[in-house]
Design a protein around this motif. Structure first.
Motif, short mmCIF file in Angstrom:
data_model
loop_
_atom_site.label_atom_id
_atom_site.label_comp_id
_atom_site.label_asym_id
_atom_site.label_seq_id
_atom_site.Cartn_x
_atom_site.Cartn_y
_atom_site.Cartn_z
N TYR A 3 0.84 -1.22 0.00
CA TYR A 3 0.00 0.00 0.00
C TYR A 3 0.86 1.26 0.00
N THR A 24 -5.13 4.07 -7.98
CA THR A 24 -6.33 3.26 -7.73
C THR A 24 -5.98 2.00 -6.96
N ALA A 25 -4.88 1.33 -7.35
CA ALA A 25 -4.44 0.14 -6.61
C ALA A 25 -4.06 0.49 -5.18
N THR A 33 -5.44 2.73 -3.36
CA THR A 33 -6.69 2.88 -2.61
C THR A 33 -7.34 1.53 -2.35
N TYR A 34 -7.28 0.62 -3.33
CA TYR A 34 -7.83 -0.72 -3.12
C TYR A 34 -7.12 -1.44 -1.98
N TRP A 51 -8.66 -3.03 1.25
CA TRP A 51 -8.41 -4.47 1.37
C TRP A 51 -9.75 -5.22 1.54
N MET A 95 -14.54 3.99 -0.82
CA MET A 95 -15.29 3.14 -1.74
C MET A 95 -15.95 3.96 -2.84
N LEU A 135 -13.56 5.12 -5.58
CA LEU A 135 -13.00 4.09 -6.46
C LEU A 135 -13.88 3.81 -7.68
N SER A 146 -12.13 3.25 -11.50
CA SER A 146 -12.29 1.87 -11.97
C SER A 146 -12.98 1.83 -13.31
#
Length: 475
Positions: free
Chosen positions: A359, A406-407, A409-410, A414, A432, A435, A439
């Motif tokens: 992260y 973006t990754a 934030t994902y 988690w 959320m 995103l 996406s």
């Protein structure tokens, strides 16, 4: 005067006046007159001197003004100065134009360049240049140089203010002014007749015209997510548990809003290009205009990206001060004490360590790419890049930046979405919501780079068109 000086004087006169290309112009045409000894007038005179022109200032008080003008210039009364040159820059405010009326005979046939501006739009019923033309009908009035400041004239124009706009009813007079602008290292753009003067005078009054829509979007998103998170985090804790955690508004809440707005605005920066590509595929041609809303959106992509970078910078700064916050230091010292008191042990979780390091690593890489995009958007940097290099950085690396952020934030979220406790008052967390748009943009971009769609887009941008009957037409 030597023969060489006479020949140089003659050549300068010919180059200054396109109206006399075949016949050498009189010696006085090498001189340029400036009415006005204020900051703009003096700066303009200095640039003209540096470009090789002889400069004569016209002043109502020539004796007291002699100490103000640049070295090498002359200062005379208005009547005498008007007779010494064919081109005269009017660097005085409109309220003082009345002194030109008695000089109508001396100004007949002269080229008058009006460089004035107003304090606000529609301040007068007509443009300053049109008013000047009505006062001196025998002169050829040209509006120009009003978008330059005294500072830029003194220090040399940068890429951002090298272009000047001119307008006037006389083609020959405009050619003379454009020739002088070229000698000063400026790029002159003819905007048409003198009726365009009001539009030119409104240019300096515009306050960030290309930034208005991006700023409104940024302010709107910031306000919306601030109040959304305020309700979810602060008000919810007080209403359900009686906890007062309002102190988190200053840092914790702000550190949530900034990355959310940054990611959404970065997505908005690349979404119009994706929509434009799909629109071209749908139409089967590149020779149809995009809708006005899409055109306007695409024109402000740079501003959207820079604002997104600004919010990313704030996120980094807020993150860096987390260790020195009182709340964090208090929790760091209180946690070991509570563990010892309760006789608890905690095991090292490798999965959590991998997630945390990944992260942070993606966040650092994404911010580094962010900064690279911002640097290459500067005119001084983009001007030394070829179109292919600029396109590679802003498009290819830009989408990579969006993917990394973006990754990032994902990984921050988690598997939290599996826990019902995060849906306070049945609302999803802010991360959320942010995103959704990136996406969608990445999925649409993935479709565009598939071989079949990419081949079609490449052909369309090379001029291929799909006919109405389904047959392809080559250019």
């Amino acid at each position: 005067m030597t023969g060489q000086e006479r020949s140089e004087e003659k050549s300068e006169c010919v180059s200054l006046s396109p109206m006399r290309e075949a016949v050498p112009a009189p010696p006085e045409c090498e001189r340029v007159c400036v009415f006005g000894t204020g900051d703009l007038g003096r700066s303009l005179g200095l640039r003209l001197l540096q470009a090789g022109y002889g400069v004569v200032f016209g002043s109502r008080r020539p004796h007291s003004s002699s100490t103000l003008i640049p070295h090498g210039a002359q200062v005379l009364g208005h009547a005498a100065a008007a007779q010494s040159a064919l081109m005269i820059f009017i660097a005085v405010q409109r309220e003082h134009y009345d002194f030109l009326v008695p000089l109508a005979n001396q100004l007949k046939g002269k080229v008058l360049v009006d460089v004035s501006n107003n304090l606000r739009k529609n301040q007068y019923p007509e443009a300053n240049a049109e008013y000047l033309q009505s006062l001196v009908p025998g002169a050829e009035v040209v509006k120009g140089f009003n978008t330059l400041s005294a500072w830029s004239l003194q220090n040399g124009p940068s890429d951002a203010n090298r272009q000047v706009y001119i307008c006037g009813d006389s083609v020959e007079a405009k050619q003379v002014v454009m020739a002088v602008a070229t000698m000063l290292g400026l790029s002159a753009l003819d905007r048409g007749s003198l009726s365009m003067a009001r539009e030119l005078e409104d240019f300096p009054l515009q306050l960030f015209p290309q930034w208005r829509l991006p700023l409104r979007i940024a302010i709107g998103l910031s306000a919306a997510f601030f109040f959304y998170l305020l309700i979810r985090d602060i008000i919810y804790a007080y209403a359900t548990q009686g906890k007062d955690i309002s102190f988190r508004i200053m840092v914790s809440l702000a550190n949530k809003v900034c990355p959310i707005v940054s990611l959404i605005m970065l997505s908005l920066c690349y979404l119009p290009g994706v929509l434009a590509s799909f629109l071209q595929v749908y139409r089967g041609t590149k020779y149809r205009r995009f809708p006005d809303w899409l055109d306007r959106w695409m024109l402000c992509r740079k501003q959207l990206g820079l604002l997104a970078l600004g919010f990313a910078f704030l996120h980094v700064l807020y993150t860096l001060i987390i260790p020195i916050r009182y709340y964090v230091r208090f929790k760091a010292t209180e946690h070991p004490v509570s563990v010892i008191r309760e006789n608890r042990t905690t095991m090292f979780d490798t999965t959590t360590a991998w997630r945390g390091d990944s992260y942070l690593s993606l966040g650092i890489l994404g911010f580094g790419m962010y900064v690279l995009l911002g640097i290459t958007s500067l005119p001084s940097v983009s001007n030394i890049l070829s179109w292919r290099e600029f396109s590679f950085i802003q498009s290819k690396l830009g989408h990579l930046t969006l993917l990394l952020c973006t990754a990032h934030t994902y990984l921050y979220g988690w598997n939290k979405f599996l826990s019902s406790s995060i849906y306070k008052w049945y609302t999803p967390p802010g991360y959320m919501l942010c995103l959704v748009l990136p996406s969608v943009v990445l999925l649409l971009k993935l479709l565009l780079i598939t071989p079949c769609v990419d081949h079609t887009i490449t052909r369309i941008r090379q001029g291929w068109e799909r006919s109405e009957m389904g047959r392809s037409e080559e250019p």
